[in-house]
Design an enzyme around this catalytic site. Sequence first.
Site, PDB file in Angstrom:
ATOM      1  N   ARG A 216       0.828  -1.208   0.000  1.00  0.00           N
ATOM      2  CA  ARG A 216       0.000   0.000   0.000  1.00  0.00           C
ATOM      3  C   ARG A 216       0.860   1.255   0.000  1.00  0.00           C
ATOM      4  O   ARG A 216       0.343   2.359  -0.153  1.00  0.00           O
ATOM      5  CB  ARG A 216      -0.961  -0.015   1.194  1.00  0.00           C
ATOM      6  CG  ARG A 216      -1.865  -1.233   1.150  1.00  0.00           C
ATOM      7  CD  ARG A 216      -2.931  -1.193   2.215  1.00  0.00           C
ATOM      8  NE  ARG A 216      -4.213  -1.557   1.645  1.00  0.00           N
ATOM      9  CZ  ARG A 216      -5.039  -0.694   1.068  1.00  0.00           C
ATOM     10  NH1 ARG A 216      -4.728   0.576   1.017  1.00  0.00           N
ATOM     11  NH2 ARG A 216      -6.174  -1.097   0.575  1.00  0.00           N
TER      12      ARG A 216
ATOM     13  N   HIS B 116       9.131  -5.112  -6.967  1.00  0.00           N
ATOM     14  CA  HIS B 116       7.855  -4.593  -7.470  1.00  0.00           C
ATOM     15  C   HIS B 116       7.490  -3.344  -6.666  1.00  0.00           C
ATOM     16  O   HIS B 116       7.468  -3.373  -5.434  1.00  0.00           O
ATOM     17  CB  HIS B 116       6.767  -5.665  -7.336  1.00  0.00           C
ATOM     18  CG  HIS B 116       5.528  -5.403  -8.145  1.00  0.00           C
ATOM     19  ND1 HIS B 116       4.817  -4.242  -8.045  1.00  0.00           N
ATOM     20  CD2 HIS B 116       4.883  -6.152  -9.070  1.00  0.00           C
ATOM     21  CE1 HIS B 116       3.780  -4.297  -8.880  1.00  0.00           C
ATOM     22  NE2 HIS B 116       3.797  -5.440  -9.522  1.00  0.00           N
TER      23      HIS B 116
ATOM     24  N   TYR C 136       1.541  -1.072  -5.466  1.00  0.00           N
ATOM     25  CA  TYR C 136       0.570  -0.856  -6.547  1.00  0.00           C
ATOM     26  C   TYR C 136      -0.320   0.351  -6.328  1.00  0.00           C
ATOM     27  O   TYR C 136      -1.118   0.699  -7.187  1.00  0.00           O
ATOM     28  CB  TYR C 136      -0.225  -2.123  -6.898  1.00  0.00           C
ATOM     29  CG  TYR C 136      -0.705  -2.962  -5.753  1.00  0.00           C
ATOM     30  CD1 TYR C 136      -0.220  -4.261  -5.596  1.00  0.00           C
ATOM     31  CD2 TYR C 136      -1.631  -2.491  -4.844  1.00  0.00           C
ATOM     32  CE1 TYR C 136      -0.655  -5.062  -4.561  1.00  0.00           C
ATOM     33  CE2 TYR C 136      -2.070  -3.279  -3.801  1.00  0.00           C
ATOM     34  CZ  TYR C 136      -1.584  -4.561  -3.666  1.00  0.00           C
ATOM     35  OH  TYR C 136      -2.012  -5.345  -2.632  1.00  0.00           O
TER      36      TYR C 136
ATOM     37  N   HIS D 113       3.522  -0.501 -12.179  1.00  0.00           N
ATOM     38  CA  HIS D 113       2.325  -0.380 -13.009  1.00  0.00           C
ATOM     39  C   HIS D 113       2.311   1.039 -13.567  1.00  0.00           C
ATOM     40  O   HIS D 113       2.419   2.005 -12.791  1.00  0.00           O
ATOM     41  CB  HIS D 113       1.065  -0.618 -12.174  1.00  0.00           C
ATOM     42  CG  HIS D 113       0.964  -2.011 -11.630  1.00  0.00           C
ATOM     43  ND1 HIS D 113      -0.039  -2.417 -10.805  1.00  0.00           N
ATOM     44  CD2 HIS D 113       1.761  -3.097 -11.822  1.00  0.00           C
ATOM     45  CE1 HIS D 113       0.129  -3.708 -10.496  1.00  0.00           C
ATOM     46  NE2 HIS D 113       1.223  -4.128 -11.100  1.00  0.00           N
TER      47      HIS D 113
ATOM     48  N   GLU E 222       4.926  -2.701 -16.530  1.00  0.00           N
ATOM     49  CA  GLU E 222       4.167  -3.953 -16.598  1.00  0.00           C
ATOM     50  C   GLU E 222       2.995  -3.813 -17.559  1.00  0.00           C
ATOM     51  O   GLU E 222       2.311  -2.791 -17.583  1.00  0.00           O
ATOM     52  CB  GLU E 222       3.677  -4.339 -15.189  1.00  0.00           C
ATOM     53  CG  GLU E 222       2.934  -5.669 -15.173  1.00  0.00           C
ATOM     54  CD  GLU E 222       2.724  -6.247 -13.778  1.00  0.00           C
ATOM     55  OE1 GLU E 222       3.275  -5.704 -12.800  1.00  0.00           O
ATOM     56  OE2 GLU E 222       1.994  -7.252 -13.688  1.00  0.00           O
TER      57      GLU E 222
ATOM     58  N   ASP F 203       2.854  -9.695 -18.086  1.00  0.00           N
ATOM     59  CA  ASP F 203       2.069 -10.483 -17.147  1.00  0.00           C
ATOM     60  C   ASP F 203       1.056 -11.286 -17.952  1.00  0.00           C
ATOM     61  O   ASP F 203       0.215 -10.715 -18.660  1.00  0.00           O
ATOM     62  CB  ASP F 203       1.376  -9.527 -16.161  1.00  0.00           C
ATOM     63  CG  ASP F 203       0.624 -10.250 -15.058  1.00  0.00           C
ATOM     64  OD1 ASP F 203      -0.197 -11.128 -15.373  1.00  0.00           O
ATOM     65  OD2 ASP F 203       0.841  -9.920 -13.874  1.00  0.00           O
TER      66      ASP F 203
ATOM     67  N   HIS G 142      -2.591 -10.515 -17.238  1.00  0.00           N
ATOM     68  CA  HIS G 142      -2.965  -9.182 -17.703  1.00  0.00           C
ATOM     69  C   HIS G 142      -3.110  -9.128 -19.223  1.00  0.00           C
ATOM     70  O   HIS G 142      -4.085  -8.571 -19.736  1.00  0.00           O
ATOM     71  CB  HIS G 142      -1.933  -8.137 -17.261  1.00  0.00           C
ATOM     72  CG  HIS G 142      -1.824  -7.991 -15.771  1.00  0.00           C
ATOM     73  ND1 HIS G 142      -0.912  -7.145 -15.177  1.00  0.00           N
ATOM     74  CD2 HIS G 142      -2.511  -8.578 -14.764  1.00  0.00           C
ATOM     75  CE1 HIS G 142      -1.046  -7.223 -13.863  1.00  0.00           C
ATOM     76  NE2 HIS G 142      -2.000  -8.089 -13.584  1.00  0.00           N
TER      77      HIS G 142
ATOM     78  N   HIS H 233       5.580 -12.326 -15.752  1.00  0.00           N
ATOM     79  CA  HIS H 233       4.765 -12.742 -14.613  1.00  0.00           C
ATOM     80  C   HIS H 233       3.886 -13.893 -15.080  1.00  0.00           C
ATOM     81  O   HIS H 233       3.101 -13.718 -16.020  1.00  0.00           O
ATOM     82  CB  HIS H 233       3.865 -11.589 -14.142  1.00  0.00           C
ATOM     83  CG  HIS H 233       4.581 -10.571 -13.316  1.00  0.00           C
ATOM     84  ND1 HIS H 233       4.060  -9.315 -13.086  1.00  0.00           N
ATOM     85  CD2 HIS H 233       5.751 -10.640 -12.644  1.00  0.00           C
ATOM     86  CE1 HIS H 233       4.908  -8.646 -12.298  1.00  0.00           C
ATOM     87  NE2 HIS H 233       5.935  -9.426 -12.027  1.00  0.00           N
TER      88      HIS H 233
ATOM     89  N   ASP I 174      -8.293  -8.615 -14.465  1.00  0.00           N
ATOM     90  CA  ASP I 174      -7.116  -8.741 -13.603  1.00  0.00           C
ATOM     91  C   ASP I 174      -7.402  -9.464 -12.290  1.00  0.00           C
ATOM     92  O   ASP I 174      -7.297  -8.882 -11.209  1.00  0.00           O
ATOM     93  CB  ASP I 174      -6.481  -7.367 -13.338  1.00  0.00           C
ATOM     94  CG  ASP I 174      -5.154  -7.483 -12.600  1.00  0.00           C
ATOM     95  OD1 ASP I 174      -4.683  -8.612 -12.353  1.00  0.00           O
ATOM     96  OD2 ASP I 174      -4.580  -6.423 -12.263  1.00  0.00           O
TER      97      ASP I 174
ATOM     98  N   HIS J 217      -5.913 -12.921 -10.698  1.00  0.00           N
ATOM     99  CA  HIS J 217      -4.969 -14.023 -10.932  1.00  0.00           C
ATOM    100  C   HIS J 217      -5.549 -15.348 -10.432  1.00  0.00           C
ATOM    101  O   HIS J 217      -6.247 -15.369  -9.428  1.00  0.00           O
ATOM    102  CB  HIS J 217      -3.653 -13.764 -10.197  1.00  0.00           C
ATOM    103  CG  HIS J 217      -2.979 -12.491 -10.613  1.00  0.00           C
ATOM    104  ND1 HIS J 217      -1.736 -12.144 -10.161  1.00  0.00           N
ATOM    105  CD2 HIS J 217      -3.357 -11.494 -11.444  1.00  0.00           C
ATOM    106  CE1 HIS J 217      -1.379 -10.981 -10.684  1.00  0.00           C
ATOM    107  NE2 HIS J 217      -2.355 -10.567 -11.462  1.00  0.00           N
TER     108      HIS J 217
ATOM    109  N   GLU K 223       2.781 -15.019  -9.491  1.00  0.00           N
ATOM    110  CA  GLU K 223       2.035 -14.134  -8.572  1.00  0.00           C
ATOM    111  C   GLU K 223       0.633 -14.714  -8.405  1.00  0.00           C
ATOM    112  O   GLU K 223      -0.361 -14.000  -8.495  1.00  0.00           O
ATOM    113  CB  GLU K 223       1.900 -12.724  -9.150  1.00  0.00           C
ATOM    114  CG  GLU K 223       3.177 -12.024  -9.519  1.00  0.00           C
ATOM    115  CD  GLU K 223       2.893 -10.700 -10.223  1.00  0.00           C
ATOM    116  OE1 GLU K 223       2.196 -10.695 -11.261  1.00  0.00           O
ATOM    117  OE2 GLU K 223       3.360  -9.683  -9.715  1.00  0.00           O
TER     118      GLU K 223
HETATM  119 ZN    ZN Z   1      -2.473  -8.500 -11.732  1.00  0.00          ZN
HETATM  120 FE    FE Z   2       1.920  -8.925 -12.504  1.00  0.00          FE
HETATM  121 FE    FE Z   3       2.153  -6.042 -10.930  1.00  0.00          FE
END
Ligand code: ZN
Ligand code: FE
Ligand code: FE
Length: 277
Positions: free
Chosen positions: A37, A67, A70, A107, A142, A176, A179, A211, A224, A226, A256
Site C-alpha cells: 500500500r 515490485h 501498486y 504499473h 508492466e 504479465d 494481464h 509474470h 485482472d 490471478h 504471482e
Molecule cells: Zn495483476
Molecule cells: Fe503482474
Molecule cells: Fe504487478
Amino acid sequence: MLTIGCHLSSSKGFVNMEQTAMSIGANTFQFFTRNPRGSRAKDIDGDDVRRFHELAADDGISVVLAHAPYTLNPCSADEKTREFAKLTMADDLKRMEYIPGNLYNFHPGSHVGQGSDTGISMTAGLLNELLTPNQTTTVLLETMAGKGSEIGRSFEELAAIINKVELKDKLGVCLDTCHVYDAGYDIVNDLDGVLSEFDDIIGLERLRAIHLNDSKNPFASHKDRHEKIGEGSIGVEAFGRIINHPLLRGLPFFLETPNELCGYAAEIKLLKEMYIL
Ligand code: ZN
Ligand code: FE
Ligand code: FE
C-alpha cells in the site's frame, strides 16, 4: 536453465527471501520494495544485503525483481498522489542500488479520466525526472489488463511511454500473462502472433521478465484476477508453451498466483517438469 521464482514477503529481509526461494526450488524471486500500500520502507540492513550477495552467488541467483507498491500512480489527476509516486520511486531506485543490476517493475498507472494520452505523458515525465545515466537498475513497465482507466493495456500504450523517455536503455517491459490475456492478447491460441506483435510495436529486446499467472476470467475480460497455474482460463498447456518458447526461454519467470509457499513450490515443480532441457 529455467529461471523461476515467485512473489515473496520482504518483511524479514534479503537473506530470508533467498533462503525461502531455495527452499521451494526457486532460483529467483520477486518482492515488494515496501508495504504494497506504499508506506515507508524499512532501512536497508547492510549486513543482510552483504550476506545475501554471498548466498545468491553460491546458489546461482543471478537476477531478482522488485515490485513497486501498486498504489503508486504516476498519472493521477491529484498532484499529491503524483508527488507520492515520485518520492516513492525515487527512494526505491536509490535502494535498488544496494543490489545493483537488477529489475524494478511498476504499473504505469491509471489516468482516472484524464485520457490515456495525458496518462502516458505524465508517466513518461516521471521516468524522465527519475532515471539517471549511472543507475544499474532496469525499470520495467508492466503490461496491464486494462481495468478501469489503466494505461499500459496495449503494446501501443507501452511503446508510447517508452518513446517519450530519454534514457531508454534503462527501460524494459514485464509481460504479465494474466494481464495480457485479460487485455485481449491471445497467448493461448496464438502465442507466436502475440510475440511478433510485441516485437513490431515495442521490440522483444525490451522484454526482460514474465509474470506467470493464470486468469480467473475469460479472454479479453479486462478484469485482472490471478488464478493458480492450470486452474484458470489460460490453462496449463499454454504455460508449457510460454516457458519453452525460444523467444522467452532465457527470461526470468515470476509467479504471482494466489498461493501459500507450498502452493508455489508445487507450481515451480510442475513448471520445471514441463521445461524441456
Ligand atoms: Zn495483476
Ligand atoms: Fe503482474
Ligand atoms: Fe504487478
